[in-house]
Design a protein around this motif. Sequence first.
Motif, PDB file in Angstrom:
ATOM      1  N   LEU A 287       0.835  -1.211   0.000  1.00 55.06           N
ATOM      2  CA  LEU A 287       0.000   0.000   0.000  1.00 55.06           C
ATOM      3  C   LEU A 287       0.869   1.259   0.000  1.00 55.06           C
ATOM      4  O   LEU A 287       0.542   2.260   0.641  1.00 55.06           O
ATOM      5  CB  LEU A 287      -0.906   0.010   1.252  1.00 55.06           C
ATOM      6  N   THR A 288       1.956   1.201  -0.725  1.00 57.70           N
ATOM      7  CA  THR A 288       2.919   2.312  -0.703  1.00 57.70           C
ATOM      8  C   THR A 288       2.288   3.625  -1.150  1.00 57.70           C
ATOM      9  O   THR A 288       2.685   4.686  -0.688  1.00 57.70           O
ATOM     10  CB  THR A 288       4.143   2.021  -1.586  1.00 57.70           C
ATOM     11  N   GLU A 289       1.303   3.562  -2.022  1.00 55.76           N
ATOM     12  CA  GLU A 289       0.687   4.798  -2.526  1.00 55.76           C
ATOM     13  C   GLU A 289       0.169   5.668  -1.386  1.00 55.76           C
ATOM     14  O   GLU A 289       0.163   6.878  -1.485  1.00 55.76           O
ATOM     15  CB  GLU A 289      -0.461   4.489  -3.495  1.00 55.76           C
ATOM     16  N   GLY A 290      -0.262   5.080  -0.311  1.00 54.43           N
ATOM     17  CA  GLY A 290      -0.774   5.873   0.803  1.00 54.43           C
ATOM     18  C   GLY A 290       0.240   6.125   1.894  1.00 54.43           C
ATOM     19  O   GLY A 290       0.365   7.233   2.403  1.00 54.43           O
ATOM     20  N   PHE A 291       1.004   5.090   2.247  1.00 54.43           N
ATOM     21  CA  PHE A 291       1.887   5.226   3.408  1.00 54.43           C
ATOM     22  C   PHE A 291       3.141   6.031   3.102  1.00 54.43           C
ATOM     23  O   PHE A 291       3.794   6.521   4.020  1.00 54.43           O
ATOM     24  CB  PHE A 291       2.201   3.845   3.998  1.00 54.43           C
ATOM     25  N   ASP A 292       3.443   6.222   1.819  1.00 53.14           N
ATOM     26  CA  ASP A 292       4.598   7.081   1.501  1.00 53.14           C
ATOM     27  C   ASP A 292       4.248   8.575   1.638  1.00 53.14           C
ATOM     28  O   ASP A 292       5.100   9.441   1.478  1.00 53.14           O
ATOM     29  CB  ASP A 292       5.160   6.772   0.102  1.00 53.14           C
ATOM     30  N   LEU A 293       2.980   8.876   1.947  1.00 53.97           N
ATOM     31  CA  LEU A 293       2.567  10.272   2.133  1.00 53.97           C
ATOM     32  C   LEU A 293       2.939  10.800   3.519  1.00 53.97           C
ATOM     33  O   LEU A 293       3.016  12.003   3.734  1.00 53.97           O
ATOM     34  CB  LEU A 293       1.044  10.409   1.953  1.00 53.97           C
ATOM     35  N   PHE A 294       3.168   9.894   4.477  1.00 48.68           N
ATOM     36  CA  PHE A 294       3.430  10.323   5.855  1.00 48.68           C
ATOM     37  C   PHE A 294       4.791  10.999   5.996  1.00 48.68           C
ATOM     38  O   PHE A 294       5.782  10.554   5.439  1.00 48.68           O
ATOM     39  CB  PHE A 294       3.331   9.134   6.816  1.00 48.68           C
ATOM     40  N   ASP A 295       4.804  12.065   6.783  1.00 49.23           N
ATOM     41  CA  ASP A 295       6.044  12.782   7.072  1.00 49.23           C
ATOM     42  C   ASP A 295       6.830  12.089   8.175  1.00 49.23           C
ATOM     43  O   ASP A 295       8.040  12.267   8.301  1.00 49.23           O
ATOM     44  CB  ASP A 295       5.729  14.224   7.496  1.00 49.23           C
ATOM     45  N   ALA A 296       6.128  11.321   9.007  1.00 46.54           N
ATOM     46  CA  ALA A 296       6.781  10.568  10.084  1.00 46.54           C
ATOM     47  C   ALA A 296       5.964   9.305  10.344  1.00 46.54           C
ATOM     48  O   ALA A 296       4.734   9.336  10.239  1.00 46.54           O
ATOM     49  CB  ALA A 296       6.856  11.413  11.351  1.00 46.54           C
TER      50      ALA A 296
END
Length: 236
Positions: free
Chosen positions: A127-136
């Motif tokens: 699910l990288t499309e969503g979790f790569d959005l996090f800053d931390a």
Amino acid sequence: MTHPVAVKACLFDMDGLLINTEDIYTETLNEMLAEFQKGPLTWDVKIQLQGLPGPEAGKKVIEYYELPITLDEYDKKNVALQSLKWGTCKFLPGALNLLKYLKSKGIPISLCTSSNKSKFNGKTSHLTEGFDLFDAIVTGDDARIPKGRGKPYPDVWQVGLKELNEKFHTDIKSDECIVFEDGIPGVKSAKAFGAHVIWVPHPEAYTVLGDTEALLAGKGELLSSLEKLQKNKYGL
């Protein structure tokens, strides 16, 4: 009612809030309980497990169902069953859109989960499309969270906010944050942290939530889905 302080950061729980892992937890735990002619898991028990670090949840299950196994054996069985299903994890309604929206607005976002690093990777690697959005991203086994200080303690949120402040060279305070949660321990931890809480319980949990207004104590609101969030209410 508008939120009295402008929201400067958003912090998110993961299981059952962003992705459908609570259903997978129920499914796999029922498979294990059936091995011992126990179960099924009901929401009055499940509600006590949500948001707890793995070992604490495991102890509760072993005690409640009087399972003839050690915590270590329980953990091994659990990991074996769950790892077969993590690939089926998917975003819950409104979750991915909200993350993309906050990112587009430049609002810092942090993921603060009780899941340990390996479980986090198992659940999210596809699910990288969503979790790569996090800053931390802070997992439950982070060395900065003292042992025994998982939710309902506020430590995971404190670490998540500290990371955001370090990354953006800001001094955002806890009362300038929204914490998004689905479980009762998480709501308690968010309140202890001092943030405004958006609580999105599992649809099947409502009968066992108790007095939701008393729990929120004017520090947040209950939503049936992340899709229902009124962003303008919080200046988002």
